[in-house]
Design an enzyme around this catalytic site. Structure first.
Site, PDB file in Angstrom:
ATOM      1  N   LEU A 176       0.838  -1.203   0.000  1.00 23.75           N
ATOM      2  CA  LEU A 176       0.000   0.000   0.000  1.00 23.75           C
ATOM      3  C   LEU A 176       0.873   1.252   0.000  1.00 23.75           C
ATOM      4  O   LEU A 176       1.934   1.291   0.625  1.00 23.75           O
ATOM      5  CB  LEU A 176      -0.908   0.001   1.226  1.00 23.75           C
ATOM      6  CG  LEU A 176      -2.005  -1.067   1.203  1.00 23.75           C
ATOM      7  CD1 LEU A 176      -2.626  -1.225   2.577  1.00 23.75           C
ATOM      8  CD2 LEU A 176      -3.068  -0.730   0.168  1.00 23.75           C
ATOM      9  N   HIS A 200       0.418 -12.078   8.520  1.00 26.00           N
ATOM     10  CA  HIS A 200       1.567 -12.585   7.766  1.00 26.00           C
ATOM     11  C   HIS A 200       1.955 -13.949   8.333  1.00 26.00           C
ATOM     12  O   HIS A 200       2.023 -14.116   9.557  1.00 26.00           O
ATOM     13  CB  HIS A 200       2.737 -11.598   7.872  1.00 26.00           C
ATOM     14  CG  HIS A 200       3.917 -12.036   7.076  1.00 26.00           C
ATOM     15  ND1 HIS A 200       3.935 -11.985   5.691  1.00 26.00           N
ATOM     16  CD2 HIS A 200       5.112 -12.570   7.443  1.00 26.00           C
ATOM     17  CE1 HIS A 200       5.087 -12.458   5.262  1.00 26.00           C
ATOM     18  NE2 HIS A 200       5.817 -12.820   6.293  1.00 26.00           N
TER      19      HIS A 200
HETATM   20  C1  GRF Z   1      -2.171 -16.169   4.287  1.00 23.76           C
HETATM   21  O1  GRF Z   1      -1.152 -17.103   4.480  1.00 23.76           O
HETATM   22  C2  GRF Z   1      -1.808 -14.846   4.889  1.00 23.76           C
HETATM   23  O2  GRF Z   1      -1.015 -14.964   6.035  1.00 23.76           O
HETATM   24  C3  GRF Z   1      -1.009 -14.191   3.797  1.00 23.76           C
HETATM   25  O3  GRF Z   1      -1.653 -14.565   2.613  1.00 23.76           O
HETATM   26  C4  GRF Z   1      -2.339 -15.810   2.809  1.00 23.76           C
HETATM   27  C5  GRF Z   1      -3.779 -15.577   2.448  1.00 23.76           C
HETATM   28  O4  GRF Z   1      -4.552 -16.738   2.542  1.00 23.76           O
HETATM   29  N1  GRF Z   1      -0.954 -12.748   3.989  1.00 23.76           N
HETATM   30  P1  GRF Z   1      -6.135 -16.637   2.444  1.00 23.76           P
HETATM   31  O5  GRF Z   1      -6.429 -15.932   1.122  1.00 23.76           O
HETATM   32  O6  GRF Z   1      -6.612 -15.852   3.611  1.00 23.76           O
HETATM   33  O7  GRF Z   1      -6.609 -18.036   2.444  1.00 23.76           O
END
Ligand code: GRF
Length: 199
Positions: free
Chosen positions: A92, A108
């Site tokens: 962003l 994350h």
């Molecule tokens: C997750 O592992 C999250 O930590 C990361 O991207 C992935 C998204 O997974 N930022 P989802 O689309 O929520 O299933």
């Protein structure tokens, strides 16, 4: 009721975990809109199926600053109080972050500050850590960097593969994202330097 704007690019399992908690009455919020920069994101289809406002806002070929202005406008249009990034695969701009001060969260799949960026679970696996995990944090202008709200540790087992480790981490992601939101929405908190002080 606090209005969440979920922004995603893919599968949307973290979005669905939050939506489930809201539906069960354990998270006092409502999802005002789900926005995806990828029109074909399964998370966007899932939002539609649940009868939520779902907006496709393609980012392909759009300049970052301009895109972020459109994104902020769409969130504002839906009266969003908190921006919840859930697998949003873009950084962003500073301008966007200023629009929602201390109101943008991300999850994350690593114990930050280790393993920022893409494929964090794979990075952790390859590095050989014995404890992996996930982090809910406020979003600032640096990638996977803002103040940490909650973390969960996940053991790495001897017979893990990057995929089985990622799966174990994901279960914790689903748990702590709602928990972090619940804490921030219902309890006093403040940010001191970069420490999120709860209660
Ligand atoms: C997750 O592992 C999250 O930590 C990361 O991207 C992935 C998204 O997974 N930022 P989802 O689309 O929520 O299933």
């Amino acid at each position: 009721m606090t209005r969440l704007g979920v922004v995603l690019s893919g599968r949307g399992s973290n979005f669905l975990a939050i939506a489930d908690q809201i539906q069960q009455g354990t998270l006092p919020a409502e999802i005002a809109v789900v926005i995806s920069n990828r029109p074909d994101a399964p998370g966007l289809a899932a939002a539609r199926e649940r009868g939520l406002a779902a907006v496709s806002l393609p980012s392909k070929g759009v300049d970052r600053e301009e895109y972020d202005r459109q994104l902020a406008a769409a969130l504002r249009e839906h009266g969003v109080d908190w921006v919840v990034l859930a697998g949003y695969m873009r950084i962003l701009s500073a301008g966007f972050i200023r629009e929602f001060p201390q109101r943008i969260l991300n999850i994350h799949p690593s114990l930050l500050p280790a393993f920022t960026g893409l494929d964090a679970q794979h990075q952790a696996f390859d590095y050989g850590v014995k404890i992996a995990g996930c982090t809910v944090h406020f979003v600032d202008e640096e990638l996977d960097h803002g103040p940490i709200v909650l973390q969960a540790a996940v053991p790495v087992e001897g017979d893990d593969t990057p995929a089985t480790l990622a799966e174990r981490i994901l279960r914790e992601e689903h748990r702590i994202y709602s928990e972090a939101l619940g804490l921030l929405l219902t309890k006093p908190w403040r940010i001191v330097n970069r420490r999120v002080v709860l209660g």
